[in-house]
Motif scaffolding. Structure first.
Motif, PDB file in Angstrom:
ATOM      1  N   ILE A   8      73.731  29.791   9.459  1.00 26.82           N
ATOM      2  CA  ILE A   8      73.874  29.653  10.905  1.00 26.82           C
ATOM      3  C   ILE A   8      74.193  28.205  11.252  1.00 26.82           C
ATOM      4  O   ILE A   8      73.534  27.283  10.760  1.00 26.82           O
ATOM      5  CB  ILE A   8      72.579  30.076  11.638  1.00 26.82           C
ATOM      6  CG1 ILE A   8      72.169  31.487  11.224  1.00 26.82           C
ATOM      7  CG2 ILE A   8      72.764  29.973  13.141  1.00 26.82           C
ATOM      8  CD1 ILE A   8      73.187  32.552  11.561  1.00 26.82           C
ATOM      9  N   PRO A  39      82.435  28.046  14.150  1.00 24.50           N
ATOM     10  CA  PRO A  39      81.942  28.717  15.361  1.00 24.50           C
ATOM     11  C   PRO A  39      80.896  27.870  16.066  1.00 24.50           C
ATOM     12  O   PRO A  39      80.459  26.834  15.560  1.00 24.50           O
ATOM     13  CB  PRO A  39      81.345  30.011  14.804  1.00 24.50           C
ATOM     14  CG  PRO A  39      80.974  29.695  13.392  1.00 24.50           C
ATOM     15  CD  PRO A  39      82.019  28.733  12.910  1.00 24.50           C
ATOM     16  N   GLN A  40      80.481  28.332  17.221  1.00 25.81           N
ATOM     17  CA  GLN A  40      79.497  27.603  18.009  1.00 25.81           C
ATOM     18  C   GLN A  40      78.122  27.667  17.358  1.00 25.81           C
ATOM     19  O   GLN A  40      77.864  28.509  16.490  1.00 25.81           O
ATOM     20  CB  GLN A  40      79.423  28.187  19.421  1.00 25.81           C
ATOM     21  CG  GLN A  40      80.712  28.053  20.219  1.00 25.81           C
ATOM     22  CD  GLN A  40      80.588  28.653  21.598  1.00 25.81           C
ATOM     23  OE1 GLN A  40      79.616  29.329  21.915  1.00 25.81           O
ATOM     24  NE2 GLN A  40      81.582  28.394  22.444  1.00 25.81           N
ATOM     25  N   GLY A  42      74.506  28.589  16.493  1.00 29.70           N
ATOM     26  CA  GLY A  42      73.857  29.889  16.556  1.00 29.70           C
ATOM     27  C   GLY A  42      74.660  30.996  15.898  1.00 29.70           C
ATOM     28  O   GLY A  42      74.143  32.103  15.694  1.00 29.70           O
ATOM     29  N   GLU A  43      75.927  30.708  15.575  1.00 33.87           N
ATOM     30  CA  GLU A  43      76.768  31.713  14.929  1.00 33.87           C
ATOM     31  C   GLU A  43      76.869  31.444  13.427  1.00 33.87           C
ATOM     32  O   GLU A  43      76.573  30.352  12.946  1.00 33.87           O
ATOM     33  CB  GLU A  43      78.157  31.729  15.572  1.00 33.87           C
ATOM     34  CG  GLU A  43      78.124  32.125  17.043  1.00 33.87           C
ATOM     35  CD  GLU A  43      79.514  32.213  17.634  1.00 33.87           C
ATOM     36  OE1 GLU A  43      80.500  32.221  16.863  1.00 33.87           O
ATOM     37  OE2 GLU A  43      79.628  32.275  18.867  1.00 33.87           O
ATOM     38  N   THR A  44      77.309  32.462  12.695  1.00 40.92           N
ATOM     39  CA  THR A  44      77.370  32.379  11.237  1.00 40.92           C
ATOM     40  C   THR A  44      78.670  31.754  10.766  1.00 40.92           C
ATOM     41  O   THR A  44      79.747  32.027  11.314  1.00 40.92           O
ATOM     42  CB  THR A  44      77.236  33.783  10.611  1.00 40.92           C
ATOM     43  OG1 THR A  44      75.987  34.347  11.014  1.00 40.92           O
ATOM     44  CG2 THR A  44      77.281  33.713   9.096  1.00 40.92           C
TER      45      THR A  44
END
Length: 205
Positions: A8, A39-40, A42-44
């Motif tokens: 994450i 990705p932002q 909190g994303e994987t």
């Protein structure tokens, strides 16, 4: 040795990302191009990793693709190119553009990278000319490396054209570059015979 991390996105710094893998935060140094593509928070995200171990530190470098990681390694075989400069080059040029710049000895393109002056740009192009992979458009996907060593990853006509040129006595990198140029002229749908003809013209020019 760490070769890949999937976790994450926790946070980003100027030259790194913190990747949370099962509660452990790994600081991974990346090019600006790679950081922008993540990705932002909190994303994987998944990164190919190059682990550098020295007496005073262990540092992880992250890449979006195996091609980027291989170029990171290859660039550092050139005198005057360390990890920081290699990341700068990969920020300025993606693997396909970097291959094109090396093949054409385009020192202007190479010198766009921070830390790369005209002399170092010439050295990079000269020393890596016969080592860099060639990238061609892949149907329905991003550019992929084209050389006999990875022919299974390329559309069959392209792989066959490279093989034919090698059988005629041309070196593998030279043949792959010529076929790549032929694809740019003829398009992805060209048959083997047309690719070979165009590639031979390229080799003769």
């Amino acid at each position: 040795m760490i070769g890949k991390l999937r976790g994450i996105v926790d946070s980003q710094g100027e030259d790194h990302v913190i990747l949370d893998v099962h509660g452990v935060g790994y600081m991974v140094h990346c090019s600006a191009r790679t950081l922008q593509a993540l990705p932002q928070a909190g994303e994987t995200a998944t990164l190919a990793i190059e682990t550098v171990v020295r007496e005073d530190m262990i540092r992880l470098y992250g890449f979006r693709s195996e091609a980027e990681r291989e170029y990171f390694r290859l660039l550092q075989t050139v005198q005057g190119v360390g990890a920081k400069v290699a990341l700068g080059i990969l920020t300025a040029l993606d693997p396909a553009a970097l291959t094109a710049a090396i093949a054409r000895a385009d020192k202007t393109a190479l010198a766009r990278a921070p830390g790369v002056g005209p002399r170092l740009a010439v050295r990079i192009a000269t020393e890596l000319k016969d080592k860099a992979p060639v990238f061609v458009p892949m149907p329905g996907g991003p550019a992929a490396p084209l050389s006999p060593a990875v022919a299974d990853d390329a559309p069959q006509p392209l792989a066959d054209a490279v093989s034919a040129l090698v059988n005629l006595g041309y070196g593998e990198p030279q043949a792959a570059r010529a076929v790549s140029a032929a694809v740019e002229q003829a398009g992805e749908g060209a048959d083997v015979a047309r690719l070979i003809r165009l590639a031979l013209r390229e080799l003769a020019s």
